[in-house]
Design a protein around this motif. Sequence first.
Motif, PDB file in Angstrom:
ATOM      1  N   GLY A 168       1.442 -17.971   1.144  1.00  0.00           N
ATOM      2  CA  GLY A 168       1.876 -19.347   1.268  1.00  0.00           C
ATOM      3  C   GLY A 168       1.730 -20.094  -0.042  1.00  0.00           C
ATOM      4  O   GLY A 168       1.269 -19.550  -1.054  1.00  0.00           O
ATOM      5  N   THR A 169       2.107 -21.357  -0.032  1.00  0.00           N
ATOM      6  CA  THR A 169       2.065 -22.160  -1.252  1.00  0.00           C
ATOM      7  C   THR A 169       0.692 -22.758  -1.506  1.00  0.00           C
ATOM      8  O   THR A 169       0.391 -23.174  -2.616  1.00  0.00           O
ATOM      9  CB  THR A 169       3.101 -23.295  -1.181  1.00  0.00           C
ATOM     10  N   ALA A 197       3.338 -17.726   4.394  1.00  0.00           N
ATOM     11  CA  ALA A 197       4.468 -18.641   4.223  1.00  0.00           C
ATOM     12  C   ALA A 197       4.868 -19.216   5.575  1.00  0.00           C
ATOM     13  O   ALA A 197       4.954 -18.491   6.575  1.00  0.00           O
ATOM     14  CB  ALA A 197       5.644 -17.898   3.595  1.00  0.00           C
ATOM     15  N   PRO A 222      10.153 -15.450   3.262  1.00  0.00           N
ATOM     16  CA  PRO A 222      11.093 -16.070   2.319  1.00  0.00           C
ATOM     17  C   PRO A 222      12.214 -15.114   1.930  1.00  0.00           C
ATOM     18  O   PRO A 222      11.983 -13.914   1.753  1.00  0.00           O
ATOM     19  CB  PRO A 222      10.206 -16.412   1.116  1.00  0.00           C
TER      20      PRO A 222
END
Length: 278
Positions: free
Chosen positions: A18-19, A29, A40
């Motif tokens: 994830g970010t 994510a 993604p």
Amino acid sequence: MMSNLVYLYLLSPLHTGGTTQEGNLLGIARESHTDLPYIPSSTIRGRLRAETPDGKRALLWGNTIDDVTEGTDKNLKQGALWIGDGSVLWLPVPSLSHGVVWISCPMLLQRWKRLQGETVNVPEYSTNLKNGKPVYLKDAILKDEILKEWNEWQKFIPSSDATASVKRVLVLPDQHCATVIQMGLWRQVKVKLDEHKTVDGGFRYEEAIPPDTVMYFPWGITSQANGDGNQFSTDFQSILTSQSVLQIGGQESLGRGFVQLSMANQAKAENSKQEATV
């Protein structure tokens, strides 16, 4: 309407970073508007690009900065294929009464059908488990009186050898489904060891999409592709055929991220074959 789909059946937990990282949790994510896990498109595209023969890699996926700096062509070019994000269709959760139940929600099922140019109305709490008894999930109890008999559930399961075990399904309301999916994610505790094999620092938890999850991603030909679109489609399908099992995301050395691939047209053909047999 986009009708080209590839189905992914997870053979092992899948982690795509994830970010952000909150506290000691290394998340996966997630879609910004639903908070549901996804893969993604860049992750899928990069893995498929790596499996493409050198002679067709630039044509199908475009060239890279390294190609521009090291080759004779100094212009970046778009490839002939585009790849969409990988979305959850059915996710397995533990059940005290049925072992494992695959759950989804109207939003996810409608999203999937919309990509095929269809519209559906799937009632909440639809299931093929209605038998006069409640359904006990790990984190919820669903009484039989709220459950609705669902006779068309098999039309919402991609037909392939991988999905043959998906026989117990339940459609939850969107908000409840998101909560149950959150509780059903795979989580592993990890520690860092020093040279003396003692714990160096604290624990951390790492999330992953659980094995046996059914996902899919759309694909197609870009508007700027020059040449025969049928040939590009054939090239793409040959890549998938040669790689029926693919590793996506990180931790390949730990056996994570392995998925079984099947094309949408293969699933439709198998469905027709099964109906003819019946």
